[in-house]
Design an enzyme around this catalytic site. Structure first.
Site, PDB file in Angstrom:
ATOM      1  N   CYS A 114     -11.346  25.660  19.718  1.00  0.00           N
ATOM      2  CA  CYS A 114     -11.693  24.802  20.864  1.00  0.00           C
ATOM      3  C   CYS A 114     -10.480  24.329  21.652  1.00  0.00           C
ATOM      4  O   CYS A 114     -10.583  24.061  22.844  1.00  0.00           O
ATOM      5  CB  CYS A 114     -12.479  23.591  20.377  1.00  0.00           C
ATOM      6  N   HIS A 259     -13.040  19.075  26.615  1.00  0.00           N
ATOM      7  CA  HIS A 259     -13.691  20.223  25.976  1.00  0.00           C
ATOM      8  C   HIS A 259     -15.166  19.880  25.793  1.00  0.00           C
ATOM      9  O   HIS A 259     -15.504  18.786  25.343  1.00  0.00           O
ATOM     10  CB  HIS A 259     -13.021  20.492  24.633  1.00  0.00           C
ATOM     11  N   ASN A 289     -21.659  24.881  24.068  1.00  0.00           N
ATOM     12  CA  ASN A 289     -20.247  24.789  23.673  1.00  0.00           C
ATOM     13  C   ASN A 289     -19.688  26.208  23.539  1.00  0.00           C
ATOM     14  O   ASN A 289     -20.018  26.920  22.592  1.00  0.00           O
ATOM     15  CB  ASN A 289     -20.167  24.022  22.348  1.00  0.00           C
TER      16      ASN A 289
HETATM   17  O1  UT7 Z   1     -16.408  22.268  19.594  1.00  0.00           O
HETATM   18  C1  UT7 Z   1     -15.937  22.084  18.294  1.00  0.00           C
HETATM   19  C2  UT7 Z   1     -16.142  20.718  17.831  1.00  0.00           C
HETATM   20  N1  UT7 Z   1     -17.537  20.507  17.485  1.00  0.00           N
HETATM   21  C3  UT7 Z   1     -18.037  19.303  17.664  1.00  0.00           C
HETATM   22  O2  UT7 Z   1     -17.378  18.437  18.138  1.00  0.00           O
HETATM   23  C4  UT7 Z   1     -19.462  19.068  17.164  1.00  0.00           C
HETATM   24  C5  UT7 Z   1     -19.527  17.714  16.508  1.00  0.00           C
HETATM   25  N2  UT7 Z   1     -20.798  17.437  15.859  1.00  0.00           N
HETATM   26  C6  UT7 Z   1     -21.986  17.350  16.522  1.00  0.00           C
HETATM   27  O3  UT7 Z   1     -22.028  17.582  17.705  1.00  0.00           O
HETATM   28  C7  UT7 Z   1     -23.190  16.866  15.759  1.00  0.00           C
HETATM   29  O4  UT7 Z   1     -22.818  16.515  14.460  1.00  0.00           O
HETATM   30  C8  UT7 Z   1     -24.355  17.881  15.704  1.00  0.00           C
HETATM   31  C9  UT7 Z   1     -24.978  18.034  17.073  1.00  0.00           C
HETATM   32  C10 UT7 Z   1     -23.868  19.225  15.184  1.00  0.00           C
HETATM   33  C11 UT7 Z   1     -25.440  17.400  14.764  1.00  0.00           C
HETATM   34  O5  UT7 Z   1     -25.908  16.151  15.219  1.00  0.00           O
HETATM   35  P1  UT7 Z   1     -26.076  14.932  14.222  1.00  0.00           P
HETATM   36  O6  UT7 Z   1     -26.578  13.825  15.014  1.00  0.00           O
HETATM   37  O7  UT7 Z   1     -24.765  14.764  13.511  1.00  0.00           O
HETATM   38  O8  UT7 Z   1     -27.213  15.429  13.258  1.00  0.00           O
HETATM   39  P2  UT7 Z   1     -27.175  15.689  11.697  1.00  0.00           P
HETATM   40  O9  UT7 Z   1     -26.441  16.957  11.385  1.00  0.00           O
HETATM   41  O10 UT7 Z   1     -26.726  14.434  11.001  1.00  0.00           O
HETATM   42  O11 UT7 Z   1     -28.690  15.913  11.383  1.00  0.00           O
HETATM   43  C12 UT7 Z   1     -29.670  14.888  11.566  1.00  0.00           C
HETATM   44  C13 UT7 Z   1     -31.040  15.466  11.266  1.00  0.00           C
HETATM   45  C14 UT7 Z   1     -31.117  16.210   9.957  1.00  0.00           C
HETATM   46  O12 UT7 Z   1     -32.397  15.976   9.400  1.00  0.00           O
HETATM   47  P3  UT7 Z   1     -32.600  14.908   8.212  1.00  0.00           P
HETATM   48  O13 UT7 Z   1     -31.723  15.383   7.101  1.00  0.00           O
HETATM   49  O14 UT7 Z   1     -32.156  13.599   8.793  1.00  0.00           O
HETATM   50  O15 UT7 Z   1     -34.055  14.997   7.936  1.00  0.00           O
HETATM   51  C15 UT7 Z   1     -31.007  17.654  10.360  1.00  0.00           C
HETATM   52  O16 UT7 Z   1     -31.648  18.523   9.459  1.00  0.00           O
HETATM   53  O17 UT7 Z   1     -31.397  16.404  12.288  1.00  0.00           O
HETATM   54  C16 UT7 Z   1     -31.734  17.654  11.680  1.00  0.00           C
HETATM   55  N3  UT7 Z   1     -31.308  18.713  12.567  1.00  0.00           N
HETATM   56  C17 UT7 Z   1     -32.088  19.229  13.528  1.00  0.00           C
HETATM   57  N4  UT7 Z   1     -33.355  18.966  13.897  1.00  0.00           N
HETATM   58  C18 UT7 Z   1     -33.859  19.655  14.920  1.00  0.00           C
HETATM   59  C19 UT7 Z   1     -30.108  19.339  12.625  1.00  0.00           C
HETATM   60  N5  UT7 Z   1     -30.086  20.252  13.605  1.00  0.00           N
HETATM   61  C20 UT7 Z   1     -31.311  20.202  14.184  1.00  0.00           C
HETATM   62  C21 UT7 Z   1     -31.921  20.900  15.239  1.00  0.00           C
HETATM   63  N6  UT7 Z   1     -33.174  20.594  15.573  1.00  0.00           N
HETATM   64  N7  UT7 Z   1     -31.250  21.837  15.942  1.00  0.00           N
END
Ligand code: UT7
Length: 332
Positions: A114, A259, A289
């Site tokens: 990135c 980014h 992204n």
């Molecule tokens: O460019 C390189 C750098 N990358 C970044 O900066 C990315 C940084 N991280 C993020 O953007 C976020 O962490 C994500 C968008 C990847 C994930 O968002 P989050 O708010 O951290 O969600 P999470 O991983 O904590 O997941 C929350 C819930 C989970 O369900 P439970 O365990 O609470 O029941 C996941 O299983 O959301 C669920 N989940 C989804 N649900 C529907 C995860 N992905 C999805 C999805 N659709 N696509």
């Protein structure tokens, strides 16, 4: 000491648009979840057999060179930032060089994910400052979609990462009100496995086997929460570093181009620096992204939309896999 500036920017994205609703047909997700957590509404995924990292980059490069008002033959060096090269070896720099008919000049590949475009910008700036080159073609391009797990198991990454290419001509200048003021590069390898794609890795006894293809290590893996928490801290630090180095404050900024990792990260940074909407450029809503390509694609679109004028004070900042993070402060 000579000075460099960004003289022209261009971009190309595949024409295959994937909406959030399209994703709901192949994995358990929803438009609401994706928009609320990431801000993304649609992204581009490449078409196999049509798009390559090299040919998308060539299209972006032609646009950047034309906008810089120079002839392609005036390019004297290529820097190519990608974490998803067409070949394991050689790098993508030589492949785009061939497409552009620039055989003979040097071509360097950078693998800082990135922050790759900003690492490349810093390298280009140093080469131009020392007088070694005059017109460097700097590219950030990725095809991420072929390494995504597009099932429900991989949904947290699959909804974010996407494909595209951006390019910039970094040129020697003696314009008073235009030029790169400083670049700032950082990394912390302690976090290498928080966002990585391990296989096909060279340190395995057999680099690629039918078994490996089905392992999670063959897909990008991200500990999203950890990445998010580090990103919001490092973005602030590295933007402050760029401002402080040049005796500027956030009020001097005309535009921040972060980014495009996640719209929530950009909005958090915007709020921390208390910048009005018109001073932060985001386009992750349309493109997802695209890793090393987000900043040059965003710069190209911001320029097209008249949001960048000569002399504007612009801050670029990135954070990602490595972890590595970087910033640049420049007058357009
Ligand atoms: O460019 C390189 C750098 N990358 C970044 O900066 C990315 C940084 N991280 C993020 O953007 C976020 O962490 C994500 C968008 C990847 C994930 O968002 P989050 O708010 O951290 O969600 P999470 O991983 O904590 O997941 C929350 C819930 C989970 O369900 P439970 O365990 O609470 O029941 C996941 O299983 O959301 C669920 N989940 C989804 N649900 C529907 C995860 N992905 C999805 C999805 N659709 N696509």
């Amino acid at each position: 000491m000579k000075k460099s500036r960004i003289a022209g920017v261009g971009h190309y994205v595949p024409d295959n648009i994937i909406t959030n609703d399209d994703l709901t047909k192949i994995m358990d997700t929803s438009d609401e979840w994706i928009v609320e957590r990431t801000g993304i509404k649609q992204r581009r995924w490449f078409t196999p057999g049509k798009d390559t990292v090299a040919n998308m980059s060539a299209k972006a490069s032609k646009m950047a060179v034309e906008r810089a008002g120079i002839d392609m033959k005036e390019i004297d060096f290529i820097i190519f930032a990608t974490s998803t090269p067409d070949y394991f070896a050689p790098g993508n720099g030589v492949l785009v060089q061939r497409e552009l008919g620039l055989q003979g000049i040097g071509a360097l590949d950078i693998r800082n994910a990135c922050s790759g475009f900003l690492y490349g910008l810093s390298v280009a700036d140093q080469f131009i400052k020392t007088g070694m080159y005059k017109n460097i073609l700097l590219i950030g391009a990725e095809i991420q979609s072929s390494a995504l797990d597009k099932s429900t198991a991989g949904r947290s990454n699959a909804v974010i990462f996407a494909d595209g290419a951006g390019a910039a001509v970094i040129q020697v200048t003696d314009l008073e009100n235009s030029g790169i003021l400083s670049t700032h590069l950082h990394a912390d390898g302690d976090y290498a496995e928080e966002l990585y794609l391990k296989d096909p890795g060279s340190s395995r006894e057999v680099r690629l086997s039918p078994e490996i293809i089905n392992e999670p290590s063959f897909r990008m893996q991200m500990n999203g929460n950890v990445v998010f928490k580090h990103a919001i801290v490092r973005f602030q630090e590295v933007i402050n570093e760029a401002l402080a180095t040049n005796g500027k404050t956030k009020d001097d900024l005309d535009l921040l181009v972060p980014h495009q990792a996640n719209l929530r990260i950009s909005q958090y940074i915007q709020q921390k620096f208390q910048l009005p909407d018109e001073k932060v450029f985001n386009n992750i809503m349309h493109y997802g992204n695209t890793t090393a390509a987000t900043i040059p694609i965003a710069l190209s679109e911001a320029w097209e939309q008249g949001k960048i004028q000569e002399g504007d004070l612009i801050c670029l900042a990135a954070f990602g896999s490595g972890f590595s993070w970087a910033s640049a402060l420049l007058n357009w």
